[in-house]
Design a protein around this motif. Structure first.
Motif, PDB file in Angstrom:
ATOM      1  N   THR A 145       0.832  -1.200   0.000  1.00 19.22           N
ATOM      2  CA  THR A 145       0.000   0.000   0.000  1.00 19.22           C
ATOM      3  C   THR A 145       0.870   1.254   0.000  1.00 19.22           C
ATOM      4  O   THR A 145       0.611   2.207  -0.744  1.00 19.22           O
ATOM      5  N   GLN A 146       1.914   1.247   0.817  1.00 14.33           N
ATOM      6  CA  GLN A 146       2.847   2.376   0.846  1.00 14.33           C
ATOM      7  C   GLN A 146       3.488   2.578  -0.527  1.00 14.33           C
ATOM      8  O   GLN A 146       3.577   3.706  -1.016  1.00 14.33           O
ATOM      9  N   TYR A 147       3.939   1.505  -1.109  1.00 14.79           N
ATOM     10  CA  TYR A 147       4.563   1.567  -2.425  1.00 14.79           C
ATOM     11  C   TYR A 147       3.594   2.193  -3.433  1.00 14.79           C
ATOM     12  O   TYR A 147       3.965   3.094  -4.197  1.00 14.79           O
ATOM     13  N   ASN A 148       2.359   1.711  -3.422  1.00 11.24           N
ATOM     14  CA  ASN A 148       1.363   2.249  -4.350  1.00 11.24           C
ATOM     15  C   ASN A 148       1.093   3.726  -4.091  1.00 11.24           C
ATOM     16  O   ASN A 148       0.876   4.496  -5.032  1.00 11.24           O
ATOM     17  N   GLY A 149       1.129   4.132  -2.833  1.00 15.18           N
ATOM     18  CA  GLY A 149       0.971   5.548  -2.502  1.00 15.18           C
ATOM     19  C   GLY A 149       2.099   6.386  -3.077  1.00 15.18           C
ATOM     20  O   GLY A 149       1.870   7.490  -3.592  1.00 15.18           O
ATOM     21  N   ILE A 150       3.305   5.873  -3.002  1.00 20.07           N
ATOM     22  CA  ILE A 150       4.456   6.599  -3.546  1.00 20.07           C
ATOM     23  C   ILE A 150       4.364   6.687  -5.071  1.00 20.07           C
ATOM     24  O   ILE A 150       4.671   7.723  -5.663  1.00 20.07           O
ATOM     25  N   VAL A 151       3.908   5.612  -5.698  1.00 24.45           N
ATOM     26  CA  VAL A 151       3.693   5.649  -7.150  1.00 24.45           C
ATOM     27  C   VAL A 151       2.644   6.708  -7.488  1.00 24.45           C
ATOM     28  O   VAL A 151       2.792   7.459  -8.467  1.00 24.45           O
ATOM     29  N   GLN A 152       1.606   6.796  -6.675  1.00 26.40           N
ATOM     30  CA  GLN A 152       0.583   7.820  -6.909  1.00 26.40           C
ATOM     31  C   GLN A 152       1.134   9.229  -6.718  1.00 26.40           C
ATOM     32  O   GLN A 152       0.720  10.153  -7.418  1.00 26.40           O
ATOM     33  N   VAL A 153       2.053   9.395  -5.771  1.00 24.72           N
ATOM     34  CA  VAL A 153       2.705  10.701  -5.610  1.00 24.72           C
ATOM     35  C   VAL A 153       3.396  11.085  -6.910  1.00 24.72           C
ATOM     36  O   VAL A 153       3.278  12.221  -7.382  1.00 24.72           O
ATOM     37  N   MET A 154       4.107  10.124  -7.494  1.00 27.22           N
ATOM     38  CA  MET A 154       4.780  10.395  -8.782  1.00 27.22           C
ATOM     39  C   MET A 154       3.781  10.798  -9.859  1.00 27.22           C
ATOM     40  O   MET A 154       4.007  11.745 -10.607  1.00 27.22           O
ATOM     41  N   SER A 155       2.673  10.068  -9.937  1.00 28.22           N
ATOM     42  CA  SER A 155       1.654  10.384 -10.939  1.00 28.22           C
ATOM     43  C   SER A 155       1.063  11.760 -10.707  1.00 28.22           C
ATOM     44  O   SER A 155       0.819  12.512 -11.662  1.00 28.22           O
ATOM     45  N   ALA A 156       0.838  12.098  -9.448  1.00 29.29           N
ATOM     46  CA  ALA A 156       0.289  13.418  -9.127  1.00 29.29           C
ATOM     47  C   ALA A 156       1.252  14.520  -9.545  1.00 29.29           C
ATOM     48  O   ALA A 156       0.831  15.548 -10.089  1.00 29.29           O
ATOM     49  N   ILE A 157       2.534  14.293  -9.300  1.00 29.10           N
ATOM     50  CA  ILE A 157       3.539  15.275  -9.717  1.00 29.10           C
ATOM     51  C   ILE A 157       3.571  15.367 -11.241  1.00 29.10           C
ATOM     52  O   ILE A 157       3.557  16.458 -11.816  1.00 29.10           O
ATOM     53  N   GLU A 158       3.612  14.235 -11.888  1.00 27.28           N
ATOM     54  CA  GLU A 158       3.688  14.208 -13.350  1.00 27.28           C
ATOM     55  C   GLU A 158       2.502  14.920 -13.992  1.00 27.28           C
ATOM     56  O   GLU A 158       2.654  15.647 -14.977  1.00 27.28           O
ATOM     57  N   ASN A 159       1.325  14.718 -13.414  1.00 23.06           N
ATOM     58  CA  ASN A 159       0.114  15.303 -13.975  1.00 23.06           C
ATOM     59  C   ASN A 159      -0.267  16.640 -13.346  1.00 23.06           C
ATOM     60  O   ASN A 159      -1.274  17.227 -13.737  1.00 23.06           O
ATOM     61  N   GLN A 160       0.555  17.085 -12.374  1.00 17.70           N
ATOM     62  CA  GLN A 160       0.244  18.322 -11.653  1.00 17.70           C
ATOM     63  C   GLN A 160      -1.216  18.311 -11.188  1.00 17.70           C
ATOM     64  O   GLN A 160      -1.973  19.261 -11.380  1.00 17.70           O
TER      65      GLN A 160
END
Length: 162
Positions: free
Chosen positions: A106-121
């Protein structure tokens, strides 16, 4: 974001044996004193790397994004492979360890989502990522409670060091 990951990772555990001879007790002691010790070091490294680009250390989205992509996710992937590779005879230990695995996935997936949020602003996506990270932290707390309960059941005193 540093606060979000501040308590992400598990603790170093030390068990003190009160009763000996039970196979579950022996496996529990081995799990905590031998299996988790090197994993705690890897968790610490992941946390430190994440903290190096978030919170007070945040400089910009690009730096954070590439550090997560190039450093943190590979470390976390190796860590998850290591924790998933552990096998146990005791179903009780297996069940508790599964909580550990699920929380870190779950933590890993959260970090991946952080990346996506940054990428997509995408601010809403960042909120979802933070919720996922919180869910992972909750899972890690549940794991710690279950591990403490198991230790109590087998008359093993659990001392946690942060």
């Amino acid at each position: 974001m540093k606060k979000i990951l501040g308590s992400l990772f598990s603790l170093a555990f030390v068990f003190v044996l009160f009763g000996c001879g039970n196979p579950v007790t022996e496996e529990l002691l081995s799990y905590v004193n031998e299996d988790l010790v090197p994993l705690a070091e890897k968790e610490t490294e992941i946390l430190e790397e994440y903290a190096s680009v978030t919170g007070e250390n945040y400089t910009d989205d690009e730096t954070t994004y590439y550090h997560i992509s190039d450093v943190i996710l590979p470390l976390y992937t190796d860590f998850i492979e290591d924790i998933e590779a552990l096998k146990f005879e005791s179903t009780e230990i297996r069940d508790v360890h599964e909580l550990f695995i699920q929380a870190h996935n779950t933590q890993y997936n959260g970090i991946v989502q952080v990346m996506s949020a940054i990428e997509n602003q995408d601010y809403d996506m960042m909120i979802q990522a933070n919720e996922k990270l919180e869910e992972g932290r909750t899972g890690l707390r549940d794991y710690q409670y279950e591990l403490q309960d198991l230790a109590k059941k087998y008359d093993v005193q659990l001392e946690m060091e942060q």
